[in-house]
Write a protein that holds these residues in place. Structure first.
Motif: not given
Length: 542
Positions: A474-476, A521-527
């Motif tokens: 998290x947050x990935x 695939x999910x990353x944090x916003x702005x990462x």
């Protein structure tokens, strides 16, 4: 005289009747005869009043009070015969008290007991003349009238209270709820980020960046014993610090003891200077931690720590509001899904079971008669069993429960196991999770994406195996689901998926000859596309 008990107006009126009787006895020079009866009746009345003093007296207390008042009526009747002119009014006291607390028939009972006692004693002992008899009758009728008026007053008060409760309580509650919802709507319009929790956390990190330089920063949220959930993170696409619930973690003191800390952490590639500041809700309970770090060669100062404390205090209320609102919205959705699951289980599922039992009966008769449709009925029974199993899986899918002790990996693993048991397919799963949790609504959306691929595999008749890989830091988060059956999934099926609004990338590719693989695939916003865990360029002090 604050030490005296507070008496009601009705009690004061009854005491006034006693004083009036004593005053009349004074003018007729019969105080010595009247005083014992006045004190006896008044004492009994006060005892009954004490028994009835509760807001809602128990049945036992009401019976005890009625017995005491009956004794007071007997004493009042005796006072009519022995006490002279003044005590003849004492019958009013128990009659009035009974009228205020009991039904009208008990008023007639009290006055009847008092009058009967007085006339019986007078006729046997003291003798009755016309004057005494008329006075006793007048005071008895007066006591009955006053008691009945008290009962009427009590009945009118009860009706008014019931009408008030029926008319005013519910509308006032509805008006209060309407006011709160309207206020929430106004707040959502006035706030820059509405009730979006990640956006609120990002604003806090933006504010921190304007006050002090840091290589990585994050907002971790968790109430009580809940695990830490990264709402926003800068400088990395995963949470690089140890779980704050672990005793040796650099964040443990801020998370568990609520103390802002400035420390050095050597658990990364290079030593790092770390700031950890607790955030509190309006009741003073910890809701999360603001954390930032940079290489130890340019350590944070006490001024940087003070700036972080100020940022946390400024944004805590906004973040708490956003998280609570998201939790309420999610709970409403889960309750609706639970209601649908319950209705499906109690409705169509039971009817399907009854249909299966009926088919079993027809199949047995067909086999006994050697009917040619016996084989067709066997095939129909298998199809009904398949539909019923599919329905039960749908009911289980609706009952999604995200709890602190049940993470995303546990939910997917349990569902995959039950799917393999029900269908006989070969299932494989590779799981990697850190101690940090994704937000609950994000976990639900990822789980629903997994269920969508699972449904596709269940409807494909030639599916024999299914593979799942889940990696959560998290947050990935990354989810890869594939099966080897003939798939109906297309790329356009995920174009409007809610996960895309949270920054997720969803791809659909062929798998094997006929199968499909879905990757999220999910990353944090702005990462950044890749994590920057070391070699940050922090300006050196001159």
């Amino acid at each position: 005289m604050r030490w005296l008990p507070r008496l009601s107006m009705a009690t004061l009126i009854r005491i006034g009747f006693a004083l009036a009787a004593l005053t009349v006895a004074t003018f007729t020079n019969s105080v010595a005869n009247a005083l014992p009866w006045v004190l006896l009746v008044l004492t009994l009345d006060l005892i009954a009043t004490g028994l009835l003093s509760q807001v809602v007296p128990t049945r036992t207390r009401r019976m005890q009070a009625l017995a005491v008042l009956t004794v007071a009526a007997l004493a009042s009747g005796a006072a009519m015969a022995y006490g002279g002119i003044g005590p003849k009014a004492l019958i009013v006291i128990p009659a009035f008290n009974v009228g205020l607390h009991y039904r009208p028939r008990w008023v007639l009972w009290i006055t009847g007991v008092g009058a009967a006692t007085g006339f019986a004693i007078g006729s046997l002992g003291t003798g009755l003349n016309e004057d005494i008899t008329s006075r006793m009758l007048l005071w008895t009728l007066g006591a009955a009238l006053i008691g009945l008026l008290g009962a009427l007053s009590r009945q009118m008060e009860m009706q008014a209270a019931a009408a008030s409760a029926a008319v005013s309580v519910d509308p006032s509650l509805a008006a209060e709820a309407s006011m709160l919802l309207r206020r929430l709507h106004e707040l959502a319009d006035s706030l820059d980020t509405g009730f979006d929790a990640p956006a609120s956390a990002e604003m806090a990190l933006q504010d921190l960046a304007g006050r002090t330089r840091s290589a990585r920063s994050a907002i971790l949220v968790g109430y009580g014993d809940d695990p830490a959930v990264p709402l926003a993170i800068r400088g990395a696409d995963r949470t690089p610090w140890p779980d704050p619930t672990e005793t040796g973690s650099v964040l443990w003191q801020a998370w568990n003891e609520g103390e802002p800390t400035l420390s050095v952490w050597d658990g990364d590639y290079v030593e790092r200077s770390v700031i950890a500041v607790p955030m509190y809700d309006e009741t003073g309970k910890r809701l999360g931690v603001l954390v930032a770090d940079r290489p130890a060669m340019t350590p944070f100062s006490e001024d940087d720590l003070a700036a972080a404390v100020e940022v946390a205090a400024t944004h805590s209320a906004h973040i708490d509001l956003s998280v609570v609102f998201a939790s309420l919205r999610e709970r409403a959705g889960l309750e609706e899904r639970e209601r649908l699951a319950r209705e499906m289980h109690d409705g169509i599922a039971q009817e399907m079971v009854a249909l299966g039992f009926g088919l079993d009966s027809v199949r047995r008769r067909a086999r006994d008669l050697d009917s040619p449709i016996a084989e067709d009925l066997d095939g129909l029974r298998k199809e009904v069993s398949r539909v019923l199993a599919d329905l039960r899986l749908h009911i289980a899918d609706l009952r999604i429960a995200v709890r602190p002790d049940t993470g995303l990996g546990a939910m997917i693993g349990s569902r995959l196991q039950s799917f393999g048991s029900a269908t006989g397919m070969t299932t494989r799963m590779h799981l990697s999770e850190t101690g940090f949790r994704l937000p609950a609504h994000t976990e639900v959306l990822i789980y629903r994406l997994f269920l969508q691929v699972l449904t596709d595999a269940r409807h494909a008749a030639d599916t024999t195996s299914m593979d799942v890989r889940l990696n959560v830091a998290a947050p990935r988060a990354e989810l890869w689901v594939s099966h080897n059956g003939t798939s109906q999934l297309k790329r356009k099926d995920f174009t409007e998926h809610p996960l895309r609004a949270l920054g997720a990338e969803i791809t659909v590719d062929p798998y094997g000859e006929r199968g499909v693989s879905v990757r999220m695939r999910m990353r944090a916003r702005g990462a950044a596309p890749s994590a920057t865990l070391s070699h940050e360029r922090i300006p050196q002090p001159s």
